[in-house]
Design an enzyme around this catalytic site. Structure first.
Site, PDB file in Angstrom:
ATOM      1  N   ASP A   1       0.820  -1.199   0.000  1.00  0.00           N
ATOM      2  CA  ASP A   1       0.000   0.000   0.000  1.00  0.00           C
ATOM      3  C   ASP A   1       0.863   1.261   0.000  1.00  0.00           C
ATOM      4  O   ASP A   1       1.954   1.272   0.574  1.00  0.00           O
ATOM      5  CB  ASP A   1      -0.908  -0.011   1.236  1.00  0.00           C
ATOM      6  N   GLY A   2       0.345   2.309  -0.645  1.00  0.00           N
ATOM      7  CA  GLY A   2       0.992   3.612  -0.578  1.00  0.00           C
ATOM      8  C   GLY A   2       1.625   4.107  -1.864  1.00  0.00           C
ATOM      9  O   GLY A   2       2.226   5.192  -1.878  1.00  0.00           O
TER      10      GLY A   2
ATOM     11  N   GLY B   1       0.237   5.320  -4.638  1.00  0.00           N
ATOM     12  CA  GLY B   1      -0.370   6.571  -5.092  1.00  0.00           C
ATOM     13  C   GLY B   1      -0.007   7.743  -4.209  1.00  0.00           C
ATOM     14  O   GLY B   1       0.326   8.841  -4.698  1.00  0.00           O
TER      15      GLY B   1
ATOM     16  N   TRP C   1       2.625   7.979  -2.291  1.00  0.00           N
ATOM     17  CA  TRP C   1       4.056   8.235  -2.496  1.00  0.00           C
ATOM     18  C   TRP C   1       4.252   9.172  -3.682  1.00  0.00           C
ATOM     19  O   TRP C   1       5.027  10.136  -3.609  1.00  0.00           O
ATOM     20  CB  TRP C   1       4.771   6.914  -2.740  1.00  0.00           C
TER      21      TRP C   1
ATOM     22  N   HIS D   1       3.084   3.525  -8.932  1.00  0.00           N
ATOM     23  CA  HIS D   1       2.959   2.100  -9.234  1.00  0.00           C
ATOM     24  C   HIS D   1       4.230   1.580  -9.905  1.00  0.00           C
ATOM     25  O   HIS D   1       4.668   0.456  -9.637  1.00  0.00           O
ATOM     26  CB  HIS D   1       1.743   1.851 -10.132  1.00  0.00           C
TER      27      HIS D   1
ATOM     28  N   ASN E   1     -10.425  -2.874  -6.756  1.00  0.00           N
ATOM     29  CA  ASN E   1      -9.623  -1.937  -7.547  1.00  0.00           C
ATOM     30  C   ASN E   1     -10.151  -1.738  -8.957  1.00  0.00           C
ATOM     31  O   ASN E   1      -9.765  -0.766  -9.631  1.00  0.00           O
ATOM     32  CB  ASN E   1      -8.167  -2.408  -7.616  1.00  0.00           C
ATOM     33  N   TRP E   2     -11.040  -2.630  -9.418  1.00  0.00           N
ATOM     34  CA  TRP E   2     -11.649  -2.417 -10.726  1.00  0.00           C
ATOM     35  C   TRP E   2     -12.468  -1.125 -10.762  1.00  0.00           C
ATOM     36  O   TRP E   2     -12.778  -0.607 -11.838  1.00  0.00           O
ATOM     37  CB  TRP E   2     -12.544  -3.595 -11.112  1.00  0.00           C
TER      38      TRP E   2
ATOM     39  N   SER F   1      -8.266  -5.266   4.424  1.00  0.00           N
ATOM     40  CA  SER F   1      -8.743  -4.971   3.071  1.00  0.00           C
ATOM     41  C   SER F   1      -9.083  -6.223   2.263  1.00  0.00           C
ATOM     42  O   SER F   1      -8.658  -6.380   1.119  1.00  0.00           O
ATOM     43  CB  SER F   1      -7.725  -4.113   2.308  1.00  0.00           C
TER      44      SER F   1
ATOM     45  N   GLU G   1       0.913 -13.707  12.023  1.00  0.00           N
ATOM     46  CA  GLU G   1       1.378 -12.535  12.765  1.00  0.00           C
ATOM     47  C   GLU G   1       1.232 -11.312  11.854  1.00  0.00           C
ATOM     48  O   GLU G   1       1.615 -11.364  10.677  1.00  0.00           O
ATOM     49  CB  GLU G   1       2.837 -12.703  13.194  1.00  0.00           C
TER      50      GLU G   1
END
Length: 246
Positions: A19-20, A22, A24, A36, A67-68, A193, A204
């Protein structure tokens, strides 16, 4: 940092929510697609490091069924990155096999074809298996498993006692590998998610604020050290586990 890792207790299976990307890119005034692309470079580094450490399965949440719903141009760019990454030398260089979990029917035909070709090309690579969760969600997977079981029951009647946890697990798309020992989520969000909900019952969990493009080998080592600092009890008491390990 790597000197603190117990090489005898490396997680067999690591799953990552990457994740992150976009955020970033946005923080740097770049288009989301640049994030991406940077994330693909991180996949290369982390895959190579997992091979070096002796991880046997690395599962990456690449594209969810939800995500579609993203903008068409972003989805198209992501599919393009999937195609590009499948050409990566990392598979043969590190003896890594590819597997895919997810609703392949929703993928563009050229992506499906390239995935199948790469799976076939790497089928004998056995140092590590890289599992790409693509067009995947756990609720989709469990729903599909129920449908498959019903279809099976129509031709081969099932008794109630046949429906065990192991039976259900065999009908999931992850039936070829063990459940994750460690689940890592980058990007600062504290949620799962819709990812491997059945499989992570006793995994864990490790969350960090680092955006995926900045997640490097040191960050991976920190996650593994955190994992190794915990006692995995699987419902047992601390004393029981300690006695078993004597």
């Amino acid at each position: 940092m790597i000197d603190k890792i117990d090489k005898q207790r490396i997680p067999e299976h690591i799953a990552i929510i990457m994740d992150g990307n976009g955020r970033w890119a946005t923080a740097r005034g770049l288009a989301r697609n640049a994030g991406h692309q940077a994330g693909v470079e991180t996949v290369r580094r982390i895959t190579a490091e997992c091979v070096r450490l002796g991880v046997k399965y690395l599962t990456l949440y690449t594209f969810s069924t939800e995500n579609w719903n993203r903008p068409v141009d972003e989805v198209s760019a992501l599919m393009g990155l999937v195609l590009t990454s499948l050409e990566d030398e990392i598979f043969m260089k590190h003896n890594v096999g590819l597997q895919v979990i997810g609703d392949m029917e929703r993928l563009p035909a050229n992506v499906r074809e390239k995935l199948q070709q790469t799976i076939e090309r790497t089928k004998d690579n056995d140092t590590m298996t890289l599992v790409v969760a693509l067009s995947y969600s756990s609720r989709w997977e469990i729903t599909k498993a129920v449908k498959d079981i019903l279809q099976e029951a129509a031709t081969s009647p099932l008794a109630q006692e046949d429906i065990t946890e192991e039976f259900i697990s065999r009908h999931l798309t992850t039936n070829f590998m063990p459940d994750p020992d460690l689940l890592i989520r980058t990007g600062g969000e504290l949620r799962i998610s819709n990812y491997l909900l059945w499989q992570i019952a006793y995994s864990e969990l490790y969350f960090c604020d680092t955006y995926w493009p900045d997640f490097d080998e040191k960050a991976l080592h920190e996650a593994i050290i955190s994992y190794q600092s915990r006692q995995r009890r699987f419902g047992k008491t601390e004393e029981q586990v300690e006695n078993e390990n004597k």
